[in-house]
Motif scaffolding. Structure first.
Motif, PDB file in Angstrom:
ATOM      1  N   VAL A 204      11.835 -54.868  21.501  1.00 10.72           N
ATOM      2  CA  VAL A 204      12.803 -55.273  22.525  1.00 10.72           C
ATOM      3  C   VAL A 204      13.954 -56.001  21.847  1.00 10.72           C
ATOM      4  N   VAL A 205      15.162 -55.508  22.072  1.00 17.36           N
ATOM      5  CA  VAL A 205      16.347 -56.103  21.444  1.00 17.36           C
ATOM      6  C   VAL A 205      16.826 -57.288  22.283  1.00 17.36           C
ATOM      7  N   PRO A 206      17.088 -58.464  21.663  1.00 17.69           N
ATOM      8  CA  PRO A 206      17.593 -59.624  22.414  1.00 17.69           C
ATOM      9  C   PRO A 206      18.925 -59.311  23.080  1.00 17.69           C
ATOM     10  N   LEU A 207      19.164 -59.934  24.235  1.00 17.65           N
ATOM     11  CA  LEU A 207      20.388 -59.673  24.979  1.00 17.65           C
ATOM     12  C   LEU A 207      21.582 -60.372  24.342  1.00 17.65           C
ATOM     13  N   PRO A 208      22.732 -59.682  24.259  1.00 14.96           N
ATOM     14  CA  PRO A 208      23.959 -60.336  23.787  1.00 14.96           C
ATOM     15  C   PRO A 208      24.532 -61.220  24.895  1.00 14.96           C
ATOM     16  N   PRO A 209      25.346 -62.213  24.561  1.00  9.83           N
ATOM     17  CA  PRO A 209      25.939 -63.071  25.601  1.00  9.83           C
ATOM     18  C   PRO A 209      26.984 -62.314  26.416  1.00  9.83           C
ATOM     19  N   ASN A 210      27.006 -62.569  27.726  1.00  9.76           N
ATOM     20  CA  ASN A 210      28.004 -61.994  28.643  1.00  9.76           C
ATOM     21  C   ASN A 210      28.154 -60.478  28.499  1.00  9.76           C
ATOM     22  N   PRO A 211      27.089 -59.720  28.725  1.00  6.41           N
ATOM     23  CA  PRO A 211      27.197 -58.266  28.598  1.00  6.41           C
ATOM     24  C   PRO A 211      28.067 -57.654  29.703  1.00  6.41           C
ATOM     25  N   GLN A 213      29.258 -55.071  32.605  1.00  8.40           N
ATOM     26  CA  GLN A 213      28.545 -54.409  33.692  1.00  8.40           C
ATOM     27  C   GLN A 213      28.296 -52.928  33.366  1.00  8.40           C
ATOM     28  N   HIS A 214      27.119 -52.441  33.823  1.00  5.54           N
ATOM     29  CA  HIS A 214      26.690 -51.050  33.651  1.00  5.54           C
ATOM     30  C   HIS A 214      26.311 -50.698  32.214  1.00  5.54           C
ATOM     31  N   THR A 215      26.162 -51.718  31.373  1.00  4.94           N
ATOM     32  CA  THR A 215      25.601 -51.490  30.040  1.00  4.94           C
ATOM     33  C   THR A 215      24.085 -51.728  30.111  1.00  4.94           C
ATOM     34  N   VAL A 216      23.387 -51.338  29.054  1.00  4.11           N
ATOM     35  CA  VAL A 216      21.942 -51.564  28.984  1.00  4.11           C
ATOM     36  C   VAL A 216      21.634 -53.056  29.045  1.00  4.11           C
ATOM     37  N   ALA A 217      22.403 -53.844  28.309  1.00  6.19           N
ATOM     38  CA  ALA A 217      22.161 -55.284  28.241  1.00  6.19           C
ATOM     39  C   ALA A 217      22.386 -55.976  29.581  1.00  6.19           C
ATOM     40  N   PHE A 218      23.327 -55.465  30.385  1.00  7.97           N
ATOM     41  CA  PHE A 218      23.653 -56.098  31.666  1.00  7.97           C
ATOM     42  C   PHE A 218      22.467 -56.077  32.625  1.00  7.97           C
ATOM     43  N   SER A 219      21.726 -54.967  32.656  1.00 10.74           N
ATOM     44  CA  SER A 219      20.631 -54.844  33.625  1.00 10.74           C
ATOM     45  C   SER A 219      19.250 -55.124  33.038  1.00 10.74           C
ATOM     46  N   GLN A 220      19.146 -55.220  31.705  1.00 10.48           N
ATOM     47  CA  GLN A 220      17.839 -55.463  31.086  1.00 10.48           C
ATOM     48  C   GLN A 220      17.225 -56.741  31.652  1.00 10.48           C
ATOM     49  N   LYS A 330      21.854 -46.670  53.554  1.00 11.11           N
ATOM     50  CA  LYS A 330      21.130 -47.290  54.674  1.00 11.11           C
ATOM     51  C   LYS A 330      20.277 -46.293  55.453  1.00 11.11           C
ATOM     52  N   ASP A 331      20.575 -44.985  55.281  1.00  6.25           N
ATOM     53  CA  ASP A 331      19.789 -43.944  55.949  1.00  6.25           C
ATOM     54  C   ASP A 331      18.763 -43.308  55.013  1.00  6.25           C
ATOM     55  N   ASN A 332      18.503 -43.967  53.901  1.00  7.00           N
ATOM     56  CA  ASN A 332      17.551 -43.477  52.889  1.00  7.00           C
ATOM     57  C   ASN A 332      17.966 -42.148  52.264  1.00  7.00           C
ATOM     58  N   LYS A 333      19.263 -41.925  52.157  1.00 12.14           N
ATOM     59  CA  LYS A 333      19.797 -40.742  51.485  1.00 12.14           C
ATOM     60  C   LYS A 333      20.229 -41.124  50.061  1.00 12.14           C
ATOM     61  N   PRO A 334      19.978 -40.233  49.077  1.00 11.34           N
ATOM     62  CA  PRO A 334      20.331 -40.554  47.686  1.00 11.34           C
ATOM     63  C   PRO A 334      21.817 -40.804  47.490  1.00 11.34           C
ATOM     64  N   LEU A 335      22.135 -41.801  46.689  1.00 12.74           N
ATOM     65  CA  LEU A 335      23.514 -42.122  46.337  1.00 12.74           C
ATOM     66  C   LEU A 335      23.778 -41.769  44.882  1.00 12.74           C
ATOM     67  N   LEU A 336      25.046 -41.606  44.530  1.00 15.36           N
ATOM     68  CA  LEU A 336      25.411 -41.413  43.134  1.00 15.36           C
ATOM     69  C   LEU A 336      25.153 -42.709  42.367  1.00 15.36           C
ATOM     70  N   VAL A 337      24.719 -42.579  41.133  1.00 17.38           N
ATOM     71  CA  VAL A 337      24.400 -43.726  40.285  1.00 17.38           C
ATOM     72  C   VAL A 337      25.550 -43.974  39.308  1.00 17.38           C
ATOM     73  N   PRO A 338      25.977 -45.221  39.129  1.00 19.70           N
ATOM     74  CA  PRO A 338      27.044 -45.494  38.153  1.00 19.70           C
ATOM     75  C   PRO A 338      26.630 -45.036  36.753  1.00 19.70           C
ATOM     76  N   PRO A 339      27.539 -44.430  35.989  1.00 19.17           N
ATOM     77  CA  PRO A 339      27.208 -43.993  34.618  1.00 19.17           C
ATOM     78  C   PRO A 339      26.801 -45.171  33.745  1.00 19.17           C
ATOM     79  N   LEU A 340      25.965 -44.891  32.762  1.00 21.23           N
ATOM     80  CA  LEU A 340      25.515 -45.924  31.830  1.00 21.23           C
ATOM     81  C   LEU A 340      26.478 -45.994  30.651  1.00 21.23           C
ATOM     82  N   LYS A 341      26.951 -47.192  30.351  1.00 18.26           N
ATOM     83  CA  LYS A 341      27.851 -47.383  29.215  1.00 18.26           C
ATOM     84  C   LYS A 341      27.023 -47.653  27.952  1.00 18.26           C
ATOM     85  N   ILE A 342      27.168 -46.776  26.961  1.00 16.39           N
ATOM     86  CA  ILE A 342      26.410 -46.894  25.717  1.00 16.39           C
ATOM     87  C   ILE A 342      27.195 -47.753  24.718  1.00 16.39           C
TER      88      ILE A 342
END
Length: 373
Positions: A204-211, A213-220, A330-342
């Motif tokens: 597990v890689v330690p999180l960088p400060p202030n990652p 949004q939409h990066t791996v570190a932001f949601s880890q 809100k109607d349990n229908k799939p939404l588009l997911v924001p792209p992941l920033k590598i």
């Protein structure tokens, strides 16, 4: 309190002694036959548990957590596996979970519905057994039922006297030679994949400060949990279902942070249990995004354990898996997911590996759909 006793010309205590002796003799004869393999304990190869879903089983919009379903699945599998493995003579044992195959969450389960979990032993090797599980959700107001989930789990029986000792598994009868051969093939595949997974354990890689949004570190995200008596089996090792529930919770936090929407578990890739976790350990459950498609997120979840009572001992990898989540409106229908920033090279590598798993999984679903048509 009144008891009913059948009439007999014999004195009551004599009737009791003769009936007890007959019951003991019959049980010993059955156990003797099972020990020789003359009788297959089919009556012990299936089990069902049911429970109504409560508000604390679900998220804020009423969808039952995937971890709750996973925990129920493992409980049913453990019961049927333990019961079956104790139909023979020898040490008493407990069925320990070592692997969960890909689990599909076919339809959501809601608060107020009853989940019926049916577990059946479908293959046995010398030291392991496969349990197939189905989850039916019932609306008890209308009587409507739906297939919500299905999974396959692998267990090994561990002696209660010495948990490192793996016991033999009593054989089951198969409907046909083809059924047995298909089970053997599944056994060989899962055995190979468990070895491959164990060989490629990432740190597990330690999180960088202030990652960003939409990066791996932001949601880890990580959860730290002290293993208590209520988390454990009678031999003081953690229930597999408890661990899976924690893993699903962490994966859900990662998905929610990435999307900022309602999210649900769509499927779980194979969960591999590498090492046991004992009572008193501190477990760190970490989730991180590895791949994102237009409408789904793959989240790698890693469980590390350590003993605070044993100074100098390092953490060890206990469990690993990939969870797939989807974002819903809100109607349990799939939404588009924001792209992941590598950002990092290892993130790109994991993204490409996740994409390969996504393509393979999609191809399998299409093949299965065509086969059913």
């Amino acid at each position: 309190m009144h008891c009913f006793r059948p009439s007999s010309s014999k004195p009551a205590d004599e009737v009791d002694r003769s009936e007890t002796a007959a019951m003991v003799e019959k049980r010993q004869a059955i156990q003797s036959q099972q020990g020789r393999g003359d009788v297959s304990p089919q009556q012990d190869s299936k089990y069902e548990l049911s429970r109504i879903m409560r508000p604390d089983d679900a998220n804020i919009v009423g969808n039952v957590h995937g971890g709750t379903i996973l925990k129920m699945i493992e409980e049913a599998g453990c019961i049927v596996g333990t019961r079956h493995c104790n139909t023979q003579n020898g040490d008493r044992c407990m069925a320990a979970l070592v692997r969960v195959e890909k689990t599909e969450f076919l339809l959501p389960v809601f608060i107020g519905e009853v989940a019926h979990v049916t577990a059946e032993i479908t293959y046995t090797s010398k030291h392991s057994l496969e349990v197939q599980v189905k989850v039916m959700a019932e609306n008890i107001l209308t009587g409507a039922k739906k297939l919500a989930n299905k999974a396959a789990l692998w267990y090994v029986p561990c002696s209660l006297k010495n948990v490192e000792k793996i016991m033999d598994v009593p054989p089951i009868k198969y409907a046909s030679a083809e059924q047995e051969e298909m089970g053997r093939q599944r056994y060989e595949v899962q055995k190979l994949e468990r070895l491959e997974t164990k060989a490629r354990i990432d740190e597990v890689v330690p999180l960088p400060p202030n990652p960003e949004q939409h990066t791996v570190a932001f949601s880890q995200s990580s959860l730290i949990h002290l293993v208590g008596p209520s988390d454990c089996t009678i031999d003081n090792y953690v229930h597999g279902g408890v661990t899976m529930k924690l893993m699903d919770e962490v994966a859900g936090i990662v998905a929610a942070r990435h999307c900022s929407t309602n999210i649900v578990t769509a499927s779980v890739d194979a969960i591999n249990f590498h090492r046991k976790i004992i009572k008193g350990c501190v477990v760190t459950v970490t989730g991180r995004l590895t791949f994102v498609s237009n409408k789904s997120m793959e989240i790698e979840v890693l469980v590390d354990a350590s003993s605070p009572m044993e100074a100098g001992k390092e953490k060890y990898r206990a469990v690993s898996a990939f969870f797939t989540f989807i974002s819903l409106d809100k109607d349990n229908k799939p939404l588009l997911v924001p792209p992941l920033k590598i950002v990092r090279e290892e993130e790109q590598r994991r993204f490409e590996e996740g994409n390969a798993r996504y393509i393979q999984s999609k191809a399998k679903r299409l093949a299965e759909k065509e086969r059913q048509q």
